[in-house]
Scaffold this motif. Structure first.
Motif, PDB file in Angstrom:
ATOM      1  N   PRO A  84       0.838  -1.201   0.000  1.00 15.56           N
ATOM      2  CA  PRO A  84       0.000   0.000   0.000  1.00 15.56           C
ATOM      3  C   PRO A  84       0.871   1.248   0.000  1.00 15.56           C
ATOM      4  N   GLY A  86       0.691   5.751   0.251  1.00 17.87           N
ATOM      5  CA  GLY A  86       0.016   7.046   0.288  1.00 17.87           C
ATOM      6  C   GLY A  86       0.860   8.015  -0.517  1.00 17.87           C
ATOM      7  N   ALA A  87       1.519   8.946   0.200  1.00 20.64           N
ATOM      8  CA  ALA A  87       2.351   9.928  -0.501  1.00 20.64           C
ATOM      9  C   ALA A  87       3.788   9.438  -0.674  1.00 20.64           C
ATOM     10  N   GLY A  88       4.131   8.319  -0.063  1.00 17.65           N
ATOM     11  CA  GLY A  88       5.498   7.788  -0.192  1.00 17.65           C
ATOM     12  C   GLY A  88       6.517   8.606   0.580  1.00 17.65           C
ATOM     13  N   THR A  89       6.097   9.226   1.703  1.00 20.12           N
ATOM     14  CA  THR A  89       7.062  10.002   2.503  1.00 20.12           C
ATOM     15  C   THR A  89       7.650   9.177   3.642  1.00 20.12           C
ATOM     16  N   SER A  90       7.305   7.898   3.703  1.00 19.43           N
ATOM     17  CA  SER A  90       7.857   7.056   4.775  1.00 19.43           C
ATOM     18  C   SER A  90       9.376   7.120   4.761  1.00 19.43           C
ATOM     19  N   SER A 148       5.798  16.621  10.360  1.00 20.41           N
ATOM     20  CA  SER A 148       6.455  17.679   9.578  1.00 20.41           C
ATOM     21  C   SER A 148       6.189  17.501   8.089  1.00 20.41           C
ATOM     22  N   SER A 149       5.802  16.288   7.706  1.00 20.20           N
ATOM     23  CA  SER A 149       5.491  16.003   6.300  1.00 20.20           C
ATOM     24  C   SER A 149       4.032  16.287   5.983  1.00 20.20           C
ATOM     25  N   THR A 154      -0.372  11.422   3.797  1.00 21.27           N
ATOM     26  CA  THR A 154      -1.818  11.171   3.728  1.00 21.27           C
ATOM     27  C   THR A 154      -2.350  10.554   5.027  1.00 21.27           C
ATOM     28  N   ASN A 158      -0.570   8.115   7.566  1.00 20.29           N
ATOM     29  CA  ASN A 158      -0.454   8.538   8.970  1.00 20.29           C
ATOM     30  C   ASN A 158      -0.961   7.449   9.912  1.00 20.29           C
ATOM     31  N   GLY A 164       3.312  10.952  14.354  1.00 20.01           N
ATOM     32  CA  GLY A 164       3.335  11.951  15.419  1.00 20.01           C
ATOM     33  C   GLY A 164       3.702  13.291  14.828  1.00 20.01           C
ATOM     34  N   VAL A 219      -6.473   0.759   4.697  1.00 20.02           N
ATOM     35  CA  VAL A 219      -7.425   1.732   5.247  1.00 20.02           C
ATOM     36  C   VAL A 219      -8.113   2.421   4.070  1.00 20.02           C
ATOM     37  N   GLU A 430       8.442   7.622  15.449  1.00 21.32           N
ATOM     38  CA  GLU A 430       7.247   7.777  14.629  1.00 21.32           C
ATOM     39  C   GLU A 430       7.449   7.312  13.187  1.00 21.32           C
TER      40      GLU A 430
HETATM   41  C1  LIG Z   1      10.512  15.664   5.521  1.00 23.83           C
HETATM   42  C2  LIG Z   1       9.788  14.599   6.296  1.00 23.83           C
HETATM   43  C3  LIG Z   1       9.345  14.874   7.575  1.00 23.83           C
HETATM   44  C4  LIG Z   1       8.663  13.894   8.310  1.00 23.83           C
HETATM   45  N1  LIG Z   1       8.197  14.211   9.552  1.00 23.83           N
HETATM   46  C5  LIG Z   1       7.488  13.308  10.244  1.00 23.83           C
HETATM   47  C6  LIG Z   1       6.973  13.637  11.529  1.00 23.83           C
HETATM   48  O1  LIG Z   1       7.139  14.749  12.041  1.00 23.83           O
HETATM   49  N2  LIG Z   1       6.255  12.684  12.164  1.00 23.83           N
HETATM   50  C7  LIG Z   1       6.030  11.447  11.627  1.00 23.83           C
HETATM   51  O2  LIG Z   1       5.364  10.631  12.251  1.00 23.83           O
HETATM   52  N3  LIG Z   1       6.529  11.106  10.429  1.00 23.83           N
HETATM   53  C8  LIG Z   1       7.229  11.998   9.719  1.00 23.83           C
HETATM   54  N4  LIG Z   1       7.729  11.659   8.485  1.00 23.83           N
HETATM   55  C9  LIG Z   1       7.505  10.290   7.964  1.00 23.83           C
HETATM   56  C10 LIG Z   1       6.222  10.142   7.089  1.00 23.83           C
HETATM   57  O3  LIG Z   1       5.854  11.374   6.521  1.00 23.83           O
HETATM   58  C11 LIG Z   1       5.067   9.579   7.905  1.00 23.83           C
HETATM   59  O4  LIG Z   1       5.341   8.259   8.306  1.00 23.83           O
HETATM   60  C12 LIG Z   1       3.722   9.577   7.163  1.00 23.83           C
HETATM   61  O5  LIG Z   1       2.713   9.144   8.038  1.00 23.83           O
HETATM   62  C13 LIG Z   1       3.715   8.716   5.908  1.00 23.83           C
HETATM   63  O6  LIG Z   1       2.551   9.032   5.159  1.00 23.83           O
HETATM   64  P1  LIG Z   1       2.480   8.743   3.593  1.00 23.83           P
HETATM   65  O7  LIG Z   1       1.131   9.115   3.102  1.00 23.83           O
HETATM   66  O8  LIG Z   1       3.608   9.370   2.903  1.00 23.83           O
HETATM   67  O9  LIG Z   1       2.607   7.167   3.591  1.00 23.83           O
HETATM   68  P2  LIG Z   1       3.599   6.232   2.726  1.00 23.83           P
HETATM   69  O10 LIG Z   1       4.996   6.670   2.921  1.00 23.83           O
HETATM   70  O11 LIG Z   1       3.094   6.130   1.338  1.00 23.83           O
HETATM   71  O12 LIG Z   1       3.357   4.857   3.446  1.00 23.83           O
HETATM   72  C14 LIG Z   1       3.768   4.674   4.780  1.00 23.83           C
HETATM   73  C15 LIG Z   1       3.314   3.285   5.261  1.00 23.83           C
HETATM   74  O13 LIG Z   1       1.902   3.245   5.311  1.00 23.83           O
HETATM   75  C16 LIG Z   1       1.380   2.204   4.489  1.00 23.83           C
HETATM   76  N5  LIG Z   1       0.132   2.750   3.934  1.00 23.83           N
HETATM   77  C17 LIG Z   1      -0.014   3.887   3.220  1.00 23.83           C
HETATM   78  N6  LIG Z   1      -1.315   4.102   2.965  1.00 23.83           N
HETATM   79  C18 LIG Z   1      -2.004   3.069   3.522  1.00 23.83           C
HETATM   80  C19 LIG Z   1      -3.377   2.724   3.602  1.00 23.83           C
HETATM   81  N7  LIG Z   1      -4.339   3.472   3.062  1.00 23.83           N
HETATM   82  N8  LIG Z   1      -3.713   1.584   4.248  1.00 23.83           N
HETATM   83  C20 LIG Z   1      -2.763   0.803   4.822  1.00 23.83           C
HETATM   84  N9  LIG Z   1      -1.451   1.088   4.791  1.00 23.83           N
HETATM   85  C21 LIG Z   1      -1.079   2.218   4.147  1.00 23.83           C
HETATM   86  C22 LIG Z   1       2.484   1.914   3.489  1.00 23.83           C
HETATM   87  O14 LIG Z   1       2.443   0.598   3.010  1.00 23.83           O
HETATM   88  C23 LIG Z   1       3.724   2.160   4.328  1.00 23.83           C
HETATM   89  O15 LIG Z   1       4.017   1.032   5.093  1.00 23.83           O
HETATM   90  C24 LIG Z   1       8.434  12.611   7.739  1.00 23.83           C
HETATM   91  C25 LIG Z   1       8.881  12.339   6.445  1.00 23.83           C
HETATM   92  C26 LIG Z   1       9.571  13.308   5.731  1.00 23.83           C
HETATM   93  C27 LIG Z   1      10.033  12.989   4.347  1.00 23.83           C
END
Ligand SMILES: Cc1cc2nc3c(=O)[nH]c(=O)nc-3n(C[C@H](O)[C@H](O)[C@H](O)COP(=O)(O)OP(=O)(O)OC[C@H]3O[C@@H](n4cnc5c(N)ncnc54)[C@H](O)[C@@H]3O)c2cc1C
Length: 499
Positions: A84, A86-90, A148-149, A154, A158, A164, A219, A430
């Motif tokens: 899965p 979302g935005a790929g910011t993991s 911070s992202s 997404t 999250n 967090g 989700v 987090e």
């Molecule tokens: C500059 C920067 C700052 C950041 N700061 C923080 C911070 O302050 N706090 C923090 O907690 N994190 C932070 N992060 C990490 C990241 O942004 C978080 O983990 C965020 O929640 C990931 O969201 P995403 O939509 O990018 O998910 P993705 O990176 O696309 O996916 C993250 C995980 O969620 C799973 N996933 C995605 N969507 C779904 C869905 N719908 N159902 C089930 N599983 C799913 C994916 O398989 C993967 O395992 C930061 C990252 C960057 C690059």
């Protein structure tokens, strides 16, 4: 492409190899929403942990829950892995594709309804975090978790990462701010978890979903708790001669029973980075550290807390204390803090964030140890972190073109994880475990504990098709990593500090 590589049974076996498989996906979601060309899938080959890459066979972008369900059932039948996204910011490789699997991007599902009367929002998984608070603002409400992202990440991501942020010290993590979710499990079932109220009968599967990193289910919708926007907000920015004094201020503020809405520490290197991003703020880059302390609530409470916090700053010999009361000033300060990591990502050749949690009282000691380890391994370490949660984010800057430097950086990251464990903390804060910290799980958890995790996972995803190989290592992998279970508070290596 052989049938063996792609699966052994069901619908897929009946189809004609990869082409047939893609055709079936196109029938479900529509021809435009299956990407399979090399250039089309290239943007999905990694998340924000850039050094781990894997091209997916295909990327599928369902537009609604029925399509998610149909794709999942089809893949479960054919035993095709789904990652899965979302935005790929993991930052932990959680959204990195797996070989022979597909990526399911849930970004098209952006429906958002603000239910002001219930102080809740119903959000599709692809809604960006910041949009929830933006849409809730006219109703005097906000969504507290603010990674911070947040401009990009997404709600689905999250929840999967239990994200967090700055305000989680007071308002809790994502898990504390989600009251319901619709989830498609790896078994192809649709679950409605929670029910809109804070407490529910039965086992708390909703909490289990938070932080499950896409291993238990997809989700497809979430019901979020919205909070009334505070009447007033003030941010105090205090500069200290050392980062140790800055951390000590955090310990004393919490010990004094003050509950700030945010407590963020920056060391000198991150002050310099933030200054480069926001020169207009004229940050004290001569200071050893700075603390951003946000106070919110009624004006009278803020006035009282300001006096108490200021007196702590004074006792610790603060070099300068600034107050920001109006929204524009506060925004600038937080933007400077939140942009430290993006600025480092832009300027350094390579960046690695070693995210872990330590007990708040041990922050200063752990920080000392981490900086010492960095000097020993000749790797530049920058600190900007959610100190109120004890969430340390050591940012390692290195250059992978210099022979041996990446290895030294990764060895340092491992030593930081072990230092956090030895202090009674955890290997991940987090940012999750993903692909990155599987070996850390072997240090933190016993074989029995890992077995329980696998057992729970099998209930939700009996075929193991959701995000396989992430988050929970098998015992076999732990043996390969060569390390098992360090009891927290025990010393894994002789040179690590005892707390
Ligand atoms: C500059 C920067 C700052 C950041 N700061 C923080 C911070 O302050 N706090 C923090 O907690 N994190 C932070 N992060 C990490 C990241 O942004 C978080 O983990 C965020 O929640 C990931 O969201 P995403 O939509 O990018 O998910 P993705 O990176 O696309 O996916 C993250 C995980 O969620 C799973 N996933 C995605 N969507 C779904 C869905 N719908 N159902 C089930 N599983 C799913 C994916 O398989 C993967 O395992 C930061 C990252 C960057 C690059």
């Amino acid at each position: 492409m052989t049938t063996h590589a792609w699966g052994r049974k069901g619908a897929y076996r009946k189809s004609s190899g990869l082409d047939g498989f893609l055709e079936s996906l196109r029938t479900i979601v529509g021809p435009s929403w299956v990407l399979s060309g090399d250039e089309e899938v290239a943007p999905f080959e990694c998340d924000a942990l850039f050094h781990l890459r894997q091209r997916p066979r295909a990327v599928v972008l369902p537009g609604n829950e029925s399509e998610v369900l149909a794709v999942l059932r089809f893949c479960a039948e054919a035993r095709i892995a789904i990652v899965p996204r979302g935005a790929g910011t993991s930052l932990s490789g959680g959204a990195m594709p797996v070989a022979e699997g597909i990526v399911m991007s849930l970004n098209r599902m952006k429906r958002l309804v603000i239910d002001a009367a219930a102080r809740q929002a119903v959000a599709g998984p692809g809604v960006r975090n910041v949009v929830v608070s933006q849409q809730a603002a006219p109703h005097g409400l906000f969504f507290a978790p603010d990674p911070s992202s947040q401009a990009a990440s997404t709600i689905g991501g999250n929840i999967a990462e239990n994200a967090g942020g700055v305000h989680c010290v007071k308002y809790g993590l994502t898990v504390n701010n989600v009251v319901g979710a619709r989830v498609v499990t790896g078994a192809g079932e649709l679950l409605e978890l929670g029910g809109g109220s804070l407490d529910q009968a039965g086992l708390d599967l909703l909490s289990l979903m938070n932080g499950s990193e896409g291993l238990l289910g997809l989700v497809t919708e979430a019901r979020l708790r919205l909070l009334p926007a505070p009447k007033a907000v003030r941010v105090l920015l205090a500069f200290f001669s050392s980062v140790q004094a800055t951390c000590e201020a955090v310990t004393r503020i919490i010990a004094a029973g003050i509950m700030p809405a945010g407590l963020e520490v920056m060391d000198q290197a991150s002050l310099q980075t933030a200054d480069g991003y926001s020169p207009a703020l004229a940050l004290r880059i001569d200071a050893g550290g700075a603390l951003l302390c946000e106070l919110d609530g009624e004006l009278i409470d803020i006035a009282d807390a300001t006096c108490r916090v200021s007196s702590i700053f004074e006792t610790l010999g603060a070099l300068e204390v600034r107050h920001a009361d109006d929204e524009a000033q506060r925004y600038q300060l937080w933007a400077a803090r939140k942009n430290v990591l993006p600025a480092l990502l832009r300027t350094a050749r390579d960046v690695y964030v070693a995210d872990c949690v330590v007990p708040r009282h041990a922050l200063s000691q752990v920080l000392d140890k981490v900086m010492h380890l960095g000097r020993e391994r000749r790797i530049d370490v920058v600190q900007a972190f959610h100190a109120g949660d004890g969430n340390l984010h050591s940012v390692l800057r290195y250059d992978s073109d210099i022979p041996g430097e990446e290895d030294r950086a990764m060895a340092l990251a491992d030593a930081i994880m072990q230092t956090a464990l030895a202090a009674g903390g955890t290997v991940s804060g987090e940012h999750g475990i993903g692909t990155e910290k599987l070996h850390g799980m072997c240090w933190q958890f016993s074989a029995d504990e890992l077995d329980v995790f696998h057992g729970i996972r099998a209930v939700f995803d009996p075929h193991g098709i959701l995000n396989p190989g992430k988050s929970i290592p098998t015992l076999h992998r732990c043996a390969e990593f060569g390390g098992m279970h360090i009891r927290r508070g025990e010393l894994p290596h002789a040179d690590l500090p005892r707390f």
